[in-house]
Design a protein around this motif. Structure first.
Motif, PDB file in Angstrom:
ATOM      1  N   LEU A  99     -27.879 -12.710  48.541  1.00 45.29           N
ATOM      2  CA  LEU A  99     -27.177 -12.263  49.744  1.00 45.29           C
ATOM      3  C   LEU A  99     -25.692 -12.621  49.727  1.00 45.29           C
ATOM      4  N   SER A 100     -25.276 -13.449  48.782  1.00 45.31           N
ATOM      5  CA  SER A 100     -23.837 -13.667  48.608  1.00 45.31           C
ATOM      6  C   SER A 100     -23.164 -12.429  48.016  1.00 45.31           C
ATOM      7  N   GLN A 101     -23.965 -11.518  47.459  1.00 39.94           N
ATOM      8  CA  GLN A 101     -23.413 -10.341  46.788  1.00 39.94           C
ATOM      9  C   GLN A 101     -23.840  -9.028  47.439  1.00 39.94           C
TER      10      GLN A 101
ATOM     11  N   ILE B  98     -27.386 -16.822  58.869  1.00 46.36           N
ATOM     12  CA  ILE B  98     -27.514 -16.065  57.630  1.00 46.36           C
ATOM     13  C   ILE B  98     -26.157 -15.541  57.162  1.00 46.36           C
ATOM     14  N   ARG B  99     -25.250 -15.290  58.120  1.00 47.16           N
ATOM     15  CA  ARG B  99     -23.880 -14.930  57.717  1.00 47.16           C
ATOM     16  C   ARG B  99     -23.227 -16.082  56.967  1.00 47.16           C
ATOM     17  N   SER B 100     -23.410 -17.299  57.489  1.00 42.44           N
ATOM     18  CA  SER B 100     -22.796 -18.475  56.863  1.00 42.44           C
ATOM     19  C   SER B 100     -23.383 -18.740  55.489  1.00 42.44           C
ATOM     20  N   LEU B 101     -24.676 -18.500  55.333  1.00 40.23           N
ATOM     21  CA  LEU B 101     -25.330 -18.765  54.051  1.00 40.23           C
ATOM     22  C   LEU B 101     -24.868 -17.819  52.953  1.00 40.23           C
ATOM     23  N   ARG B 102     -24.169 -16.756  53.335  1.00 41.46           N
ATOM     24  CA  ARG B 102     -23.613 -15.855  52.325  1.00 41.46           C
ATOM     25  C   ARG B 102     -22.413 -16.477  51.610  1.00 41.46           C
ATOM     26  N   ASP B 103     -21.910 -17.575  52.133  1.00 41.96           N
ATOM     27  CA  ASP B 103     -20.664 -18.156  51.610  1.00 41.96           C
ATOM     28  C   ASP B 103     -20.862 -19.584  51.112  1.00 41.96           C
ATOM     29  N   VAL B 104     -21.951 -19.810  50.384  1.00 45.42           N
ATOM     30  CA  VAL B 104     -22.226 -21.171  49.916  1.00 45.42           C
ATOM     31  C   VAL B 104     -21.596 -21.472  48.553  1.00 45.42           C
ATOM     32  N   GLY B 105     -20.844 -20.546  47.977  1.00 49.94           N
ATOM     33  CA  GLY B 105     -20.084 -20.875  46.778  1.00 49.94           C
ATOM     34  C   GLY B 105     -20.416 -20.092  45.527  1.00 49.94           C
ATOM     35  N   TYR B 106     -21.179 -19.018  45.636  1.00 52.13           N
ATOM     36  CA  TYR B 106     -21.501 -18.206  44.455  1.00 52.13           C
ATOM     37  C   TYR B 106     -20.400 -17.191  44.168  1.00 52.13           C
ATOM     38  N   ASP B 107     -20.123 -16.977  42.892  1.00 58.13           N
ATOM     39  CA  ASP B 107     -19.451 -15.745  42.505  1.00 58.13           C
ATOM     40  C   ASP B 107     -20.503 -14.861  41.831  1.00 58.13           C
ATOM     41  N   PHE B 108     -20.110 -13.678  41.407  1.00 62.27           N
ATOM     42  CA  PHE B 108     -21.079 -12.704  40.887  1.00 62.27           C
ATOM     43  C   PHE B 108     -21.851 -13.255  39.690  1.00 62.27           C
ATOM     44  N   ARG B 109     -21.139 -13.835  38.731  1.00 62.64           N
ATOM     45  CA  ARG B 109     -21.785 -14.307  37.499  1.00 62.64           C
ATOM     46  C   ARG B 109     -22.790 -15.416  37.779  1.00 62.64           C
ATOM     47  N   HIS B 110     -22.387 -16.383  38.609  1.00 63.26           N
ATOM     48  CA  HIS B 110     -23.281 -17.500  38.888  1.00 63.26           C
ATOM     49  C   HIS B 110     -24.479 -17.071  39.735  1.00 63.26           C
ATOM     50  N   ALA B 111     -24.285 -16.060  40.575  1.00 60.20           N
ATOM     51  CA  ALA B 111     -25.399 -15.557  41.374  1.00 60.20           C
ATOM     52  C   ALA B 111     -26.475 -14.951  40.478  1.00 60.20           C
ATOM     53  N   VAL B 112     -26.067 -14.121  39.516  1.00 65.05           N
ATOM     54  CA  VAL B 112     -27.045 -13.517  38.606  1.00 65.05           C
ATOM     55  C   VAL B 112     -27.711 -14.599  37.757  1.00 65.05           C
ATOM     56  N   ALA B 113     -26.923 -15.557  37.272  1.00 64.96           N
ATOM     57  CA  ALA B 113     -27.488 -16.629  36.440  1.00 64.96           C
ATOM     58  C   ALA B 113     -28.553 -17.411  37.195  1.00 64.96           C
ATOM     59  N   ASP B 114     -28.363 -17.615  38.491  1.00 60.99           N
ATOM     60  CA  ASP B 114     -29.353 -18.341  39.277  1.00 60.99           C
ATOM     61  C   ASP B 114     -30.686 -17.594  39.324  1.00 60.99           C
ATOM     62  N   LEU B 115     -30.629 -16.275  39.343  1.00 61.37           N
ATOM     63  CA  LEU B 115     -31.860 -15.487  39.345  1.00 61.37           C
ATOM     64  C   LEU B 115     -32.544 -15.511  37.978  1.00 61.37           C
ATOM     65  N   ILE B 116     -31.747 -15.609  36.913  1.00 64.69           N
ATOM     66  CA  ILE B 116     -32.324 -15.743  35.570  1.00 64.69           C
ATOM     67  C   ILE B 116     -33.126 -17.037  35.484  1.00 64.69           C
ATOM     68  N   ASP B 117     -32.653 -18.094  36.157  1.00 61.35           N
ATOM     69  CA  ASP B 117     -33.404 -19.359  36.194  1.00 61.35           C
ATOM     70  C   ASP B 117     -34.827 -19.129  36.686  1.00 61.35           C
TER      71      ASP B 117
ATOM     72  N   GLN C 225     -38.637  -7.825  51.572  1.00 59.09           N
ATOM     73  CA  GLN C 225     -37.217  -7.482  51.652  1.00 59.09           C
ATOM     74  C   GLN C 225     -36.509  -8.278  52.741  1.00 59.09           C
ATOM     75  N   TRP C 226     -35.325  -8.789  52.369  1.00 58.92           N
ATOM     76  CA  TRP C 226     -34.364  -9.271  53.359  1.00 58.92           C
ATOM     77  C   TRP C 226     -33.335  -8.168  53.573  1.00 58.92           C
ATOM     78  N   ASP C 227     -33.221  -7.701  54.799  1.00 56.54           N
ATOM     79  CA  ASP C 227     -32.240  -6.673  55.154  1.00 56.54           C
ATOM     80  C   ASP C 227     -31.363  -7.254  56.257  1.00 56.54           C
ATOM     81  N   LEU C 228     -30.086  -7.490  55.950  1.00 53.35           N
ATOM     82  CA  LEU C 228     -29.205  -8.138  56.922  1.00 53.35           C
ATOM     83  C   LEU C 228     -28.992  -7.284  58.163  1.00 53.35           C
TER      84      LEU C 228
END
Length: 458
Positions: free
Chosen positions: A103-105, A18-37, A126-129
């Protein structure tokens, strides 16, 4: 008869993976946009985003008026690699976006949902790291009613829909003093960048142009996000060229890519200076030329020529819409963050002559031929400099008002002699989805090393 194979189930370490999955390539803007999808897929017509700065207690909330989810559905949605089928025109793909984007953010993701207007039941998971670190198990928390924060519950008290809440935003508030002025300024800057990004990425949904979708309204901290049309179709001088259908092959067989080019007006032909500056886009004119790639009407790439050519001051008015549907995802090599695609080789081959013709026309619009030849200079008048002696728009000028390059030894300023380096860096950042980081780098370079910034055209 073959003997059945002996197998052993190997479950990955939750703590490590789960630590590694935090670094799959999102920045803040793209992370929010993915949730809008996800909200669009749920049939939402209204999405409210709220960003509250409160030091370590800062949060981001996305609340929509979509169909909502029952307990079973919300639990499955929180699974990494959720097992569900996607419609042909749906914006989701991997079954990872809600979790990996969030979780990238942040290190605590809570999702609440309500499906029935006549029943007040709200489901929350809830996911709580911190919990995952302690238990080393792939466990989500079924949040009891008395432990749900007001920020999660409040939008669902009188409406159905889904709320996503980010807390403990360690990747967003990466400051030693998370409640200080620098952290606050950075948080507000992210809100401004997000507003521009969402207006661009979802502009077809915001204007009701997206196929098979209702018109969408997005608000950010109570203010409506305005659509940004990269093709300036409301400007009378914009040249809209004929669209073409190009066939390529993906894993699911052949599919069509729509090629729709246009040439925006030169500055003096825009309806106003305000309009010219608005249509320059978030990255400004040189950076925003090129391909705007849409997957099911949702923008994936905003500008850049995808390694087919370099950006050129004289072609900055050329923009192209490339549209494809999810059945061609494999051909475009779509990444998990839905922030980058690679053009298939056979598509590049088909595009090449069309792009060459487009940029040829764009150069003519940028630098129209003079109606009258220049009058001969009186005898004894010094010859003009090779640049034309004018910092305005010309065959080698810059639309942002910078001086054109001058030959060494002349009396004029040197200007951005290495502008091609700046353009190359801009393009590379665009392809890597790191334009926000580059913007901060440019600002710092201008402040600390203004001479170097001028040299490379920044």
């Amino acid at each position: 008869m073959a003997r059945p194979k002996s197998t052993l189930e190997v479950i990955p370490s939750a703590r490590r993976l789960i630590r590694s999955l935090r670094d799959v390539g999102y920045d803040f803007r793209h992370a929010v946009a993915d949730l809008i999808d996800n909200s669009i897929a749920a049939g939402a017509s209204s999405i409210a985003i709220d960003m509250k700065f409160d030091g370590k207690d800062s949060f981001l909330r996305i609340a929509d008026n979509g169909a909502g989810m029952n307990g079973t559905t919300i639990t499955e949605a929180m699974r990494f690699g959720t097992e569900r089928d996607y419609e042909a025109d749906e914006l989701g793909k991997f079954g990872l976006g809600l979790k990996t984007a969030s979780l990238s953010q942040c290190s605590r993701l809570t999702v609440g949902s309500r499906t029935d207007r006549n029943a007040k039941r709200i489901e929350a998971r809830q996911w709580d790291l911190a919990h995952v670190e302690k238990s080393n198990r792939w466990e989500i928390i079924d949040v009891p009613a008395d432990e749900r924060p007001d920020a999660l519950v409040e939008p669902l008290r009188n409406a159905t829909g889904t709320v996503i809440l980010w807390e403990l935003m360690d990747r967003v508030l990466g400051y030693k003093i998370p409640w200080g002025d620098r952290a606050r300024t950075g948080f507000l800057r992210l809100a401004d960048e997000l507003d521009q990004h969402l207006g661009m990425v979802f502009h077809r949904f915001l204007t009701g142009e997206a196929r098979r979708r209702k018109k969408l309204r997005i608000t950010l901290n109570g203010t409506t996000v305005e659509a940004w049309d990269p093709f300036a179709r409301d400007e009378k001088a914009t040249i809209q060229l004929p669209s073409k259908q190009l066939e390529i092959h993906g894993d699911d067989g052949p599919g069509l890519v729509a090629y729709t080019p246009c040439i925006l007006p030169a500055q003096e032909r825009f309806s106003s200076l305000k309009a010219f500056n608005r249509y320059a886009g978030p990255g400004k004119w040189n950076y925003q030329q090129g391909f705007y790639i849409y997957r099911a009407d949702r923008m994936i790439q905003s500008g850049g020529w995808s390694y087919m050519r370099t950006s050129d001051e004289h072609t900055k008015l050329a923009r192209v819409a490339l549209d494809f549907w999810p059945d061609l995802d494999s051909a475009f090599d779509l990444n998990v963050a839905k922030a980058r695609v690679n053009l298939p080789a056979d598509l590049k081959t088909q595009l090449q002559p069309h792009v060459e013709q487009l940029v040829k026309q764009a150069r003519k619009v940028y630098s129209p031929p003079s109606a009258d030849p220049p009058a001969p200079a009186p005898r004894g008048t010094p010859a003009p400099s090779p640049s034309g002696g004018d910092s305005g728009r010309g065959s080698s000028g810059h639309g942002d008002g910078r001086q054109s390059p001058q030959p060494s030894g002349g009396g004029a300023p040197a200007g951005p002699r290495l502008a091609h380096i700046g353009n190359a860096i801009n393009n590379a950042a665009s392809e890597a989805g790191e334009s926000a980081a580059l913007k901060r780098i440019r600002k710092a370079l201008k402040s600390q090393h203004p001479e170097t910034a001028t040299e490379i055209g920044w």
